[in-house]
Design an enzyme around this catalytic site. Structure first.
Site, PDB file in Angstrom:
ATOM      1  N   CYS A   7       0.841  -1.199   0.000  1.00 21.38           N
ATOM      2  CA  CYS A   7       0.000   0.000   0.000  1.00 21.38           C
ATOM      3  C   CYS A   7       0.881   1.255   0.000  1.00 21.38           C
ATOM      4  O   CYS A   7       0.560   2.247  -0.662  1.00 21.38           O
ATOM      5  CB  CYS A   7      -0.950   0.003   1.200  1.00 21.38           C
ATOM      6  SG  CYS A   7      -2.372  -1.107   1.013  1.00 21.38           S
ATOM      7  N   HIS A  98      -0.542 -10.260  -4.522  1.00 16.18           N
ATOM      8  CA  HIS A  98       0.375  -9.922  -5.618  1.00 16.18           C
ATOM      9  C   HIS A  98       0.600 -11.133  -6.494  1.00 16.18           C
ATOM     10  O   HIS A  98       0.636 -12.265  -6.024  1.00 16.18           O
ATOM     11  CB  HIS A  98       1.704  -9.370  -5.105  1.00 16.18           C
ATOM     12  CG  HIS A  98       2.373 -10.205  -4.044  1.00 16.18           C
ATOM     13  ND1 HIS A  98       1.948 -10.209  -2.741  1.00 16.18           N
ATOM     14  CD2 HIS A  98       3.422 -11.046  -4.108  1.00 16.18           C
ATOM     15  CE1 HIS A  98       2.715 -11.011  -2.033  1.00 16.18           C
ATOM     16  NE2 HIS A  98       3.622 -11.557  -2.842  1.00 16.18           N
TER      17      HIS A  98
HETATM   18  P1  5GP Z   1       6.020 -13.048  -1.577  1.00 15.37           P
HETATM   19  O1  5GP Z   1       7.263 -13.550  -0.853  1.00 15.37           O
HETATM   20  O2  5GP Z   1       5.054 -12.472  -0.583  1.00 15.37           O
HETATM   21  O3  5GP Z   1       5.394 -14.045  -2.493  1.00 15.37           O
HETATM   22  O4  5GP Z   1       6.514 -11.880  -2.523  1.00 15.37           O
HETATM   23  C1  5GP Z   1       6.858 -10.624  -2.050  1.00 15.37           C
HETATM   24  C2  5GP Z   1       7.840 -10.057  -3.025  1.00 15.37           C
HETATM   25  O5  5GP Z   1       7.993  -8.691  -2.757  1.00 15.37           O
HETATM   26  C3  5GP Z   1       9.248 -10.683  -2.924  1.00 15.37           C
HETATM   27  O6  5GP Z   1       9.594 -11.277  -4.171  1.00 15.37           O
HETATM   28  C4  5GP Z   1      10.147  -9.511  -2.547  1.00 15.37           C
HETATM   29  O7  5GP Z   1      11.415  -9.546  -3.176  1.00 15.37           O
HETATM   30  C5  5GP Z   1       9.314  -8.326  -3.000  1.00 15.37           C
HETATM   31  N1  5GP Z   1       9.564  -7.118  -2.236  1.00 15.37           N
HETATM   32  C6  5GP Z   1       9.638  -7.016  -0.877  1.00 15.37           C
HETATM   33  N2  5GP Z   1       9.856  -5.743  -0.511  1.00 15.37           N
HETATM   34  C7  5GP Z   1       9.925  -5.027  -1.669  1.00 15.37           C
HETATM   35  C8  5GP Z   1      10.139  -3.637  -1.944  1.00 15.37           C
HETATM   36  O8  5GP Z   1      10.289  -2.797  -1.055  1.00 15.37           O
HETATM   37  N3  5GP Z   1      10.143  -3.266  -3.248  1.00 15.37           N
HETATM   38  C9  5GP Z   1       9.982  -4.171  -4.259  1.00 15.37           C
HETATM   39  N4  5GP Z   1      10.031  -3.696  -5.520  1.00 15.37           N
HETATM   40  N5  5GP Z   1       9.761  -5.473  -4.038  1.00 15.37           N
HETATM   41  C10 5GP Z   1       9.742  -5.894  -2.749  1.00 15.37           C
HETATM   42 ZN    ZN Z   2      -1.823  -3.316   1.213  1.00 14.26          ZN
END
Ligand code: 5GP
Ligand code: ZN
Length: 112
Positions: A7, A98
């Site tokens: 967000c 996401h």
């Molecule tokens: P999940 O692990 O929840 O499936 O994916 C979250 C994704 O968000 C990860 O691939 C991580 O690298 C990415 N991510 C986490 N923090 C940030 C950020 O501050 N900026 C960006 N661009 N990606 C982020």
């Molecule tokens: Zn959110």
């Protein structure tokens, strides 16, 4: 949601490398890419994961998939993977829905 990382990215409070934006969704490159091309597409409305998709908010999900189809065509990605992790054991680290879009390398199956 005030304490949600994604967000804050949507609001511009945390910088990101934008791929695409419209009224419903926001796409940006992952900070820790797992493939030569790795971006995330998220709804602007806070939805915590696929588990929180309902009749009321599901139009955003259909819209996101249309955007993924259009973006991947524009980027000439003819083979790619779309992933959404739900819950800690599946590897969800950010509790804002996401879809990862990964491309540019061979993928293995099943995913680890
Ligand atoms: P999940 O692990 O929840 O499936 O994916 C979250 C994704 O968000 C990860 O691939 C991580 O690298 C990415 N991510 C986490 N923090 C940030 C950020 O501050 N900026 C960006 N661009 N990606 C982020
Ligand atoms: Zn959110």
């Amino acid at each position: 949601m005030s304490d949600c990382l994604f967000c804050k990215i949507i609001a511009g409070e945390i910088p990101s490398n934008k791929v695409y934006e419209d009224d419903v969704c926001y796409a940006f490159y992952d900070i820790d890419p797992q493939a030569p091309v790795h971006f995330l597409v998220i709804p602007k409305a806070h939805i915590s994961s696929v588990s929180a998709v309902t009749e009321e908010n599901c139009a955003a999900v259909g819209h996101i998939f249309r955007v993924i189809a259009e973006l991947t065509q524009k980027l000439h990605l003819d083979s790619y993977r779309v992933v959404s992790n739900i819950g800690e054991q599946a590897g969800q680290s950010v509790r804002h829905l996401h879809f990862h879009v990964l491309s540019g390398r061979d993928m293995t199956w099943p995913p680890g």
